[in-house]
Motif scaffolding. Structure first.
Motif, PDB file in Angstrom:
ATOM      1  N   UNK A  14      -1.277  26.303  13.169  1.00  0.00           N
ATOM      2  CA  UNK A  14      -2.379  27.218  13.493  1.00  0.00           C
ATOM      3  C   UNK A  14      -2.836  27.989  12.262  1.00  0.00           C
ATOM      4  N   UNK A  15      -1.876  28.424  11.460  1.00  0.00           N
ATOM      5  CA  UNK A  15      -2.207  29.189  10.255  1.00  0.00           C
ATOM      6  C   UNK A  15      -2.947  28.309   9.245  1.00  0.00           C
ATOM      7  N   UNK A  16      -2.462  27.081   9.061  1.00  0.00           N
ATOM      8  CA  UNK A  16      -3.126  26.158   8.140  1.00  0.00           C
ATOM      9  C   UNK A  16      -4.557  25.874   8.570  1.00  0.00           C
ATOM     10  N   UNK A  17      -4.751  25.643   9.861  1.00  0.00           N
ATOM     11  CA  UNK A  17      -6.099  25.348  10.364  1.00  0.00           C
ATOM     12  C   UNK A  17      -7.042  26.544  10.209  1.00  0.00           C
ATOM     13  N   UNK A  18      -6.496  27.747  10.240  1.00  0.00           N
ATOM     14  CA  UNK A  18      -7.329  28.935  10.006  1.00  0.00           C
ATOM     15  C   UNK A  18      -7.626  29.129   8.523  1.00  0.00           C
ATOM     16  N   UNK A  19      -6.611  28.904   7.685  1.00  0.00           N
ATOM     17  CA  UNK A  19      -6.775  29.114   6.256  1.00  0.00           C
ATOM     18  C   UNK A  19      -7.682  28.077   5.599  1.00  0.00           C
ATOM     19  N   UNK A  20      -7.639  26.854   6.093  1.00  0.00           N
ATOM     20  CA  UNK A  20      -8.396  25.759   5.479  1.00  0.00           C
ATOM     21  C   UNK A  20      -9.387  25.155   6.473  1.00  0.00           C
ATOM     22  N   UNK A  21     -10.052  26.020   7.173  1.00  0.00           N
ATOM     23  CA  UNK A  21     -11.008  25.608   8.199  1.00  0.00           C
ATOM     24  C   UNK A  21     -12.084  24.710   7.597  1.00  0.00           C
ATOM     25  N   UNK A  22     -12.308  23.570   8.237  1.00  0.00           N
ATOM     26  CA  UNK A  22     -13.333  22.638   7.777  1.00  0.00           C
ATOM     27  C   UNK A  22     -12.869  21.690   6.700  1.00  0.00           C
ATOM     28  N   UNK A  23     -11.648  21.867   6.197  1.00  0.00           N
ATOM     29  CA  UNK A  23     -11.110  20.980   5.155  1.00  0.00           C
ATOM     30  C   UNK A  23     -10.147  19.961   5.761  1.00  0.00           C
ATOM     31  N   UNK A  24      -9.971  18.860   5.024  1.00  0.00           N
ATOM     32  CA  UNK A  24      -8.934  17.910   5.417  1.00  0.00           C
ATOM     33  C   UNK A  24      -7.587  18.489   4.995  1.00  0.00           C
ATOM     34  N   UNK A  25      -6.670  18.577   5.930  1.00  0.00           N
ATOM     35  CA  UNK A  25      -5.381  19.210   5.650  1.00  0.00           C
ATOM     36  C   UNK A  25      -4.274  18.166   5.737  1.00  0.00           C
ATOM     37  N   UNK A  26      -3.389  18.180   4.745  1.00  0.00           N
ATOM     38  CA  UNK A  26      -2.202  17.325   4.791  1.00  0.00           C
ATOM     39  C   UNK A  26      -0.984  18.148   4.440  1.00  0.00           C
ATOM     40  N   UNK A  27       0.159  17.678   4.867  1.00  0.00           N
ATOM     41  CA  UNK A  27       1.419  18.347   4.545  1.00  0.00           C
ATOM     42  C   UNK A  27       2.521  17.300   4.426  1.00  0.00           C
ATOM     43  N   UNK A  28       3.631  17.702   3.804  1.00  0.00           N
ATOM     44  CA  UNK A  28       4.715  16.766   3.506  1.00  0.00           C
ATOM     45  C   UNK A  28       6.012  17.251   4.144  1.00  0.00           C
ATOM     46  N   UNK A  29       6.822  16.301   4.626  1.00  0.00           N
ATOM     47  CA  UNK A  29       8.044  16.639   5.354  1.00  0.00           C
ATOM     48  C   UNK A  29       9.238  15.898   4.749  1.00  0.00           C
ATOM     49  N   UNK A  30      10.311  16.633   4.511  1.00  0.00           N
ATOM     50  CA  UNK A  30      11.543  16.031   4.029  1.00  0.00           C
ATOM     51  C   UNK A  30      12.737  16.529   4.822  1.00  0.00           C
ATOM     52  N   UNK A  31      13.882  15.910   4.602  1.00  0.00           N
ATOM     53  CA  UNK A  31      15.106  16.340   5.288  1.00  0.00           C
ATOM     54  C   UNK A  31      16.321  15.840   4.524  1.00  0.00           C
ATOM     55  N   UNK A  32      17.460  16.500   4.762  1.00  0.00           N
ATOM     56  CA  UNK A  32      18.691  16.075   4.090  1.00  0.00           C
ATOM     57  C   UNK A  32      19.634  15.409   5.088  1.00  0.00           C
ATOM     58  N   UNK A  33      20.942  15.627   4.925  1.00  0.00           N
ATOM     59  CA  UNK A  33      21.930  14.848   5.673  1.00  0.00           C
ATOM     60  C   UNK A  33      22.404  15.505   6.969  1.00  0.00           C
ATOM     61  N   UNK A  34      21.865  16.655   7.318  1.00  0.00           N
ATOM     62  CA  UNK A  34      22.408  17.418   8.436  1.00  0.00           C
ATOM     63  C   UNK A  34      22.137  16.764   9.789  1.00  0.00           C
ATOM     64  N   UNK A  84      20.808  16.234  13.394  1.00  0.00           N
ATOM     65  CA  UNK A  84      19.499  16.473  14.023  1.00  0.00           C
ATOM     66  C   UNK A  84      18.343  16.505  13.036  1.00  0.00           C
ATOM     67  N   UNK A  85      18.584  16.101  11.785  1.00  0.00           N
ATOM     68  CA  UNK A  85      17.502  16.207  10.811  1.00  0.00           C
ATOM     69  C   UNK A  85      16.338  15.264  11.081  1.00  0.00           C
ATOM     70  N   UNK A  86      16.642  14.058  11.533  1.00  0.00           N
ATOM     71  CA  UNK A  86      15.551  13.139  11.864  1.00  0.00           C
ATOM     72  C   UNK A  86      14.798  13.632  13.093  1.00  0.00           C
ATOM     73  N   UNK A  87      15.532  14.174  14.067  1.00  0.00           N
ATOM     74  CA  UNK A  87      14.894  14.732  15.263  1.00  0.00           C
ATOM     75  C   UNK A  87      13.965  15.879  14.880  1.00  0.00           C
ATOM     76  N   UNK A 108      26.606  14.749   7.795  1.00  0.00           N
ATOM     77  CA  UNK A 108      26.402  16.165   8.103  1.00  0.00           C
ATOM     78  C   UNK A 108      27.688  16.880   8.466  1.00  0.00           C
ATOM     79  N   UNK A 109      28.783  16.128   8.578  1.00  0.00           N
ATOM     80  CA  UNK A 109      30.088  16.743   8.845  1.00  0.00           C
ATOM     81  C   UNK A 109      30.795  17.175   7.555  1.00  0.00           C
ATOM     82  N   UNK A 110      30.298  16.711   6.401  1.00  0.00           N
ATOM     83  CA  UNK A 110      30.906  17.022   5.108  1.00  0.00           C
ATOM     84  C   UNK A 110      32.435  16.835   5.173  1.00  0.00           C
ATOM     85  N   UNK A 111      32.878  15.602   5.473  1.00  0.00           N
ATOM     86  CA  UNK A 111      34.282  15.370   5.819  1.00  0.00           C
ATOM     87  C   UNK A 111      35.315  15.655   4.739  1.00  0.00           C
ATOM     88  N   UNK A 112      34.916  15.682   3.455  1.00  0.00           N
ATOM     89  CA  UNK A 112      35.909  15.872   2.395  1.00  0.00           C
ATOM     90  C   UNK A 112      35.987  17.301   1.872  1.00  0.00           C
TER      91      UNK A 112
END
Length: 579
Positions: A81-101, A103-106, A269-273
């Motif tokens: 919602x904030x992005x759509x207000x800040x960049x109204x009328x523009x094409x908006x893109x964003x990037x998503x990453x995750x590590x080993x924890x 539920x990270x893919x979820x 994500x259990x960091x077994x060692x």
């Protein structure tokens, strides 16, 4: 436990039995409501997760104070919602990453779905990637924002959500407050969970190659690497996201002998060692040091699970492996970068470094004695990124904080364990070219610029009662400050919450030049010591940072002076009731 708090948490929890929450979530909420012990119920619902120095972070589970698809979805809907207000009328893109924890893919897929459902193009990495690569990708792709799902070095039951702006840095004012205000408006029925696949694009090896090339461009002495390419380096990702990128980058620099720690290259994500996947903790590097002894290595390095911190271990004069603390690591980077800039004629007179207020003042001394400016910021690399935005006329060399984070150059806008490990290997090669070990180089820096010993001690207080205790401790230190500490008079107090510095000897008060407030207190003592106190923004801790000064006339006196300084810190901590 306070009955009113239980009643409030119960009322909040009951709202999760209605509306759009899934049945599995509702069943878990019923279990909490029916349990005789209300501790978990209260901890799960007594407040909403808030953005701290590292974004949104908490224990995974059901509840408003937990990491789950609803708190992640609500944060993402608010951000959208904030992005759509800040960049109204523009094409908006964003990037998503995750590590080993867990539920990270979820969670990352939840972010992609919610963003795309709101008409925002979502680039998502094909698999886990280090945080600095996410920052790089935002800038490379021209995104307006980004999110990485990580809880950094927190225990395995935690996860988190770091939000980024278009320059690749984490949110700072006014955008952090703007996003929070939008998030607070969100109800579960407002979250658009059904994504638009046409607006979701997967990122893979091409982005990795671009990032690795950018990291290699930071190298200041490729020739010395070629001379010492057989340097023996042991690296561990501590089960996390740098299992490929950091060794690939070190090899890309030209080093040929990079040894792994097989048990810790297992992504988990259990960091077994390890009990804590935190390179600040000496025990986290024990397996890597054992490996180093096997291969007679020159250097041991580690990154935390999301790859933004660097931990290093080196041999001392007795051949013993020791952990270099975060301030010393920043010291080595700062000294090397400035030395190389001068040697190669890169100095133009507008160079600067950035450090946080709790980081060693020795970095400032090295910079200023070499005609390089030094800017202070609050804890957290988002403030270092803000300093870069505020000084476009200058040339940023590097910046760091005591908590094992460093950022060389400006290809990203967050601390970067991948580039830090690569440059640190280069520093070791550079020292070796001069017939020195890294340990000897560190001592020489102290002899030249003065000795400083730092140590951070933290106190953990979990749950609502712990948060109240931490708040009370900060209140007491703020409103009843000590007049002396370990026999040395308190000469100055900096209170960043009210942005005011008080000269105790004259009573004169001056405004600190910061646009925003931060809950940090600092005491400056007559003997030159500096003590900083702050609650953690991401963990249930209150942290105490101690820095004492001394003179080191020769490298041979290092052990004696260091032991004396550590003893002094112990006495200061005891006098302050810190155990």
């Amino acid at each position: 436990m306070d009955k009113q708090i239980i009643a409030k948490a119960t009322e909040k929890a009951k709202t999760w039995l209605e509306g759009s929450y899934d049945e599995e979530t509702k069943a878990k909420v019923r279990e909490l409501l029916e349990a005789e012990d209300k501790t978990e119920l209260v901890d799960s619902f007594y407040k909403d997760l808030e953005f701290g120095t590292g974004g949104l972070r908490g224990i995974m589970g059901v509840g408003t104070n937990r990491m789950n698809i609803y708190t992640v979805g609500g944060a993402t809907q608010g951000l959208a919602n904030y992005l759509n207000k800040q960049f109204k009328g523009e094409e908006i893109s964003m990037c998503i990453g995750y590590d080993c924890r867990h539920n990270n893919k979820l969670f990352s897929n939840t972010v992609a779905n919610v963003m795309s459902a709101n008409g925002i193009k979502a680039y998502i990495f094909e698999d886990l990637r280090p945080t600095p690569e996410l920052s790089f990708a935002i800038r490379e792709l021209g995104c307006k924002s980004g999110v990485i799902i990580t809880a950094s070095h927190n225990p395995k039951e935690y996860n988190g959500y770091k939000a980024y702006w278009d320059d690749g840095s984490q949110l700072v004012p006014p955008h952090d407050k703007g996003v929070i205000d939008e998030v607070k408006k969100i109800k579960v029925e407002d979250i658009k969970f059904d994504g638009n696949p046409e607006l979701i694009e997967v990122l893979g090896k091409k982005m990795d190659e671009k990032y690795l090339a950018a990291v290699k461009s930071l190298s200041l002495d490729p020739e010395v690497i070629q001379k010492h390419k057989d340097l023996k380096i042991v690296f561990t990702p501590l089960h996390g996201a740098t299992h490929y990128m950091t060794p690939a980058s070190i090899k890309n620099y030209g080093f040929s002998h990079v040894y792994d720690v097989p048990e810790q290259y297992v992504i988990s994500g259990d960091f077994p060692t390890v009990e804590s996947a935190n390179p600040e903790e000496p025990v986290a590097l024990e397996m890597a040091i054992d490996r180093a002894k096997e291969v007679d290595a020159d250097l041991v390095m580690a990154c935390d699970p999301d790859g933004d911190r660097i931990g290093i271990s080196i041999k001392n004069d007795k051949g013993e492996w020791i952990l270099v603390n975060g301030n010393q690591t920043a010291l080595l980077f700062t000294y090397y970068l400035i030395t190389q800039y001068k040697k190669k004629g890169l100095m133009k007179g507008n160079e600067y470094i950035v450090k946080t207020v709790v980081t060693s003042e020795l970095l400032r001394k090295i910079a200023e004695e070499n005609n390089v400016k030094c800017y202070d910021t609050y804890t957290g690399f988002k403030w270092i990124a803000e300093a870069i935005r505020k000084h476009p006329e200058g040339h940023y060399i590097g910046g760091g904080e005591e908590s094992f984070g460093y950022m060389v150059g400006n290809i990203v806008r967050d601390k970067d364990g991948v580039s830090a490990c690569s440059i640190m290997a280069e520093i070791v090669a550079w020292a070796k070219e001069q017939g020195k070990t890294l340990y000897e180089l560190l001592k020489e820096i102290y002899v030249e610029y003065g000795f400083s010993q730092e140590k951070m001690i933290y106190i953990v207080r979990k749950g609502i009662s712990g948060a109240e205790e931490i708040n009370q401790m900060m209140h007491d230190f703020r409103h009843n400050p000590p007049k002396t500490i370990n026999g040395s008079e308190v000469m100055k107090i900096n209170d960043y919450k009210v942005r005011e510095s008080t000269d105790i000897t004259t009573g004169k008060r001056e405004k600190l030049n910061y646009e925003t407030a931060s809950n940090v207190l600092q005491y400056y003592l007559e003997d030159g010591s500096k003590i900083s106190v702050r609650p953690s923004g991401t963990e249930p801790k209150i942290k105490f940072y101690f820095e004492v000064k001394d003179e080191l006339k020769s490298a041979e006196q290092f052990d004696k002076v260091s032991a004396k300084a550590l003893d002094k810190i112990a006495k200061i901590a005891e006098d302050m009731g810190v155990k």
